[in-house]
Design a protein around this motif. Structure first.
Motif, PDB file in Angstrom:
ATOM      1  N   UNK A 152       0.828  -1.209   0.000  1.00  0.00           N
ATOM      2  CA  UNK A 152       0.000   0.000   0.000  1.00  0.00           C
ATOM      3  C   UNK A 152       0.861   1.257   0.000  1.00  0.00           C
ATOM      4  N   UNK A 153       1.999   1.213   0.672  1.00  0.00           N
ATOM      5  CA  UNK A 153       2.870   2.385   0.783  1.00  0.00           C
ATOM      6  C   UNK A 153       4.060   2.326  -0.174  1.00  0.00           C
ATOM      7  N   UNK A 154       4.059   1.380  -1.104  1.00  0.00           N
ATOM      8  CA  UNK A 154       5.108   1.229  -2.116  1.00  0.00           C
ATOM      9  C   UNK A 154       6.483   1.035  -1.494  1.00  0.00           C
ATOM     10  N   UNK A 155       6.526   0.483  -0.301  1.00  0.00           N
ATOM     11  CA  UNK A 155       7.786   0.268   0.412  1.00  0.00           C
ATOM     12  C   UNK A 155       8.229  -1.188   0.250  1.00  0.00           C
ATOM     13  N   UNK A 156       9.531  -1.446   0.245  1.00  0.00           N
ATOM     14  CA  UNK A 156       9.992  -2.841   0.198  1.00  0.00           C
ATOM     15  C   UNK A 156       9.655  -3.567   1.488  1.00  0.00           C
TER      16      UNK A 156
END
Length: 527
Positions: A152-156
């Protein structure tokens, strides 16, 4: 043997220890500032952080987690709502909400890792199968939710998350607990399959709403995917899982004996295909066993997309070629692109139903107050026949989203072309990577004024895409999201002409625009 990552006892290093009496903890949780999700998340995360570093017995910790769990779910859902319209790079409040969401779910999962390690340790006696099955399922659910929060937060994903999910699932299998469902909880096997399928859904290509719908689809239909130790039968879609690795399912396996598990998605893919057909013929999500508040149009498109991914995996249509030392200029958003392309001449006039002339310059100033043009420069990572991969470190928030329209050009002398963002990744908080698909080599600004029995107060900025006769491609209009309705008539001002059209087939709908064909009803005239 389980080797889950948990912190040691650091009670002396903590300034404050969390409440360990369930009743007192429940009273404290009820007083959290739920009206401010970030504040509630911050207090909740610190309390879990403290508990995870205090020496507690398995029974005591499990009782506390039962008190904390519904509050964690409530606060996490509130943070997800705050992130529903977030772009990248995110605004400061959205960045804070994303960090808090991930940290909260990390600490929540850590509590269950403590409990499972204690139950799996033979020094503490043998736990009942039902109790262990519940803890395993709860832990996998917590890790799956952390996985979704990262998407959802485009984080790895944090290092080790996949390795721990593989380990916990293997432990459940070896203990004959993988298929055991306790008190209405999904089984460990089902939660693990949902995590695998979510990774295979290609989340970087999804908007927050699409990701939320995918999770609901998995809650309902995830049981149709099956796990086995052998490759699926010939003709079935299958994905390999290397349980000794820290990554998700593989689209291609090195060999039938090189992987521990295989995910068979054939039945699930066929069911999604049938679901899309039924939605197209008028069935509702409720009648299909899905939550009734799901968007039918989005659900139908998503079922088709997931069918393609889960049936055979994602294939690249065109080969990518690495590019070095090349940059492009980018402007995002229909309204911003419209202003960029120099609106219609000042002397042209719009005539709303009131009978009063509305100079285009007035509408122009109206939209100029809302959207400022912001051209940014990006590095080209690779190129292909239909798209680009871009990377950059924007200085400020651009609110870029999957499905956003982009104007792209190589240098100041080049013409602007139209593209769309297909995927987004953020390897770190400063760096953004974009996958961009080309839509049209030429774009022109236009005003669109829909005729729905009465005219709106203002025309809408749109983009005119000239047709390509060589490809037998007609003229098209790129409209702001939800302006398109099949058969609706509209006046179009596309300098130097004006004409009336009827909207035709919608070619594509994203979270940000509608791309539609149209038929000209009235001959064009100069304006």
């Amino acid at each position: 043997m389980l080797t889950l990552s948990v912190p040691g006892n650091e009670r002396s290093a903590l300034k404050h220890t969390a409440e360990t009496r369930p009743r007192a903890a429940s009273e404290w949780l009820a007083r959290l500032p739920f009206a401010s999700p970030p504040d509630a998340a911050q207090q909740l995360t610190y309390a879990l952080f403290s508990l995870n570093r205090q020496p507690l017995g398995a029974d005591e910790r499990l009782a506390l987690l039962a008190v904390y769990r519904p509050v964690v779910e409530r606060v996490a859902a509130s943070l997800e709502d705050l992130l529903a319209n977030a772009g990248v790079p995110p605004l400061a409040p959205q960045r804070q909400a994303g960090v808090l969401l991930r940290e909260l779910l990390i600490e929540h999962s850590t509590g269950y890792k403590h409990v499972l390690l204690a139950l799996a340790n033979p020094r503490f006696g043998r736990a009942t199968p039902r109790r262990t099955a519940e803890v395993v399922a709860r832990l996998l659910m917590a890790l799956r939710d952390l996985q979704a929060a990262c998407y959802l937060t485009y984080a790895p994903l944090p290092e080790g998350v996949w390795l721990e999910m593989h380990q916990v699932h293997d432990f459940a299998q070896s203990s004959d607990l993988a298929g055991l469902s306790v008190d209405g909880l999904p089984s460990a096997s089902l939660v693990y399959r949902q995590a695998l399928l979510l990774a295979l859904a290609d989340p970087p290509h999804m908007s927050p709403q699409e990701l939320a719908h995918t999770r609901m689809i998995l809650d309902t239909f995830g049981t149709l995917a099956t796990l086995g130790t052998s490759p699926p039968p010939a003709g079935h879609a299958g994905f390999a899982i290397d349980a000794d690795s820290d990554h998700g399912p593989l689209h291609q396996a090195p060999g039938p004996d090189a992987c521990d598990w295989w995910l068979d998605t054939d039945a699930l893919g066929q069911h999604l295909y049938d679901t899309a057909v039924r939605l197209r013929t008028g069935d509702t999500p409720r009648r299909l066993g899905l939550p009734p508040d799901m968007d039918s149009g989005l659900l139908m498109r998503l079922c088709k997309h997931l069918y393609a991914l889960w049936k055979a995996g994602a294939d690249r249509a065109f080969k990518r070629y690495p590019v070095t030392d090349e940059t492009v200029q980018v402007v995002a958003g229909v309204a911003a692109i419209h202003r960029l392309l120099e609106l219609v001449p000042q002397q042209a006039e719009l005539k709303p139903e009131t009978g009063h002339d509305l100079p285009v310059r007035d509408a122009r100033s109206f939209f100029a107050a809302l959207v400022a043009v912001n051209a940014t420069r990006w590095n080209v990572s690779n190129d292909s026949a239909n798209g680009l991969a871009l990377s950059g470190s924007p200085d400020g928030p651009l609110n870029l989203k999957v499905g956003e329209a982009l104007a792209v050009r190589g240098d100041d002398a080049a013409a602007w072309s139209l593209a769309v963002i297909r995927w987004i990744k953020m390897p770190n908080p400063r760096q953004v990577q974009l996958g961009v698909e080309r839509l049209s080599p030429r774009i022109q600004p236009a005003w669109v004024h829909t005729l729905r029995g009465h005219r709106k107060d203002h025309p809408e900025p749109a983009l005119f895409l000239p047709g390509l006769p060589a490809l037998k491609q007609p003229d098209r209009l790129l409209l702001p999201r939800d302006l398109h309705h099949h058969g609706i008539e509209a006046d179009v001002w596309q300098p130097p002409r004006q004409f009336t059209v009827s909207f035709g087939r919608r070619i594509e709908q994203t979270a940000c625009f509608d791309l539609t064909e149209f038929s000209v009803l009235a001959p064009s005239s100069p304006v």
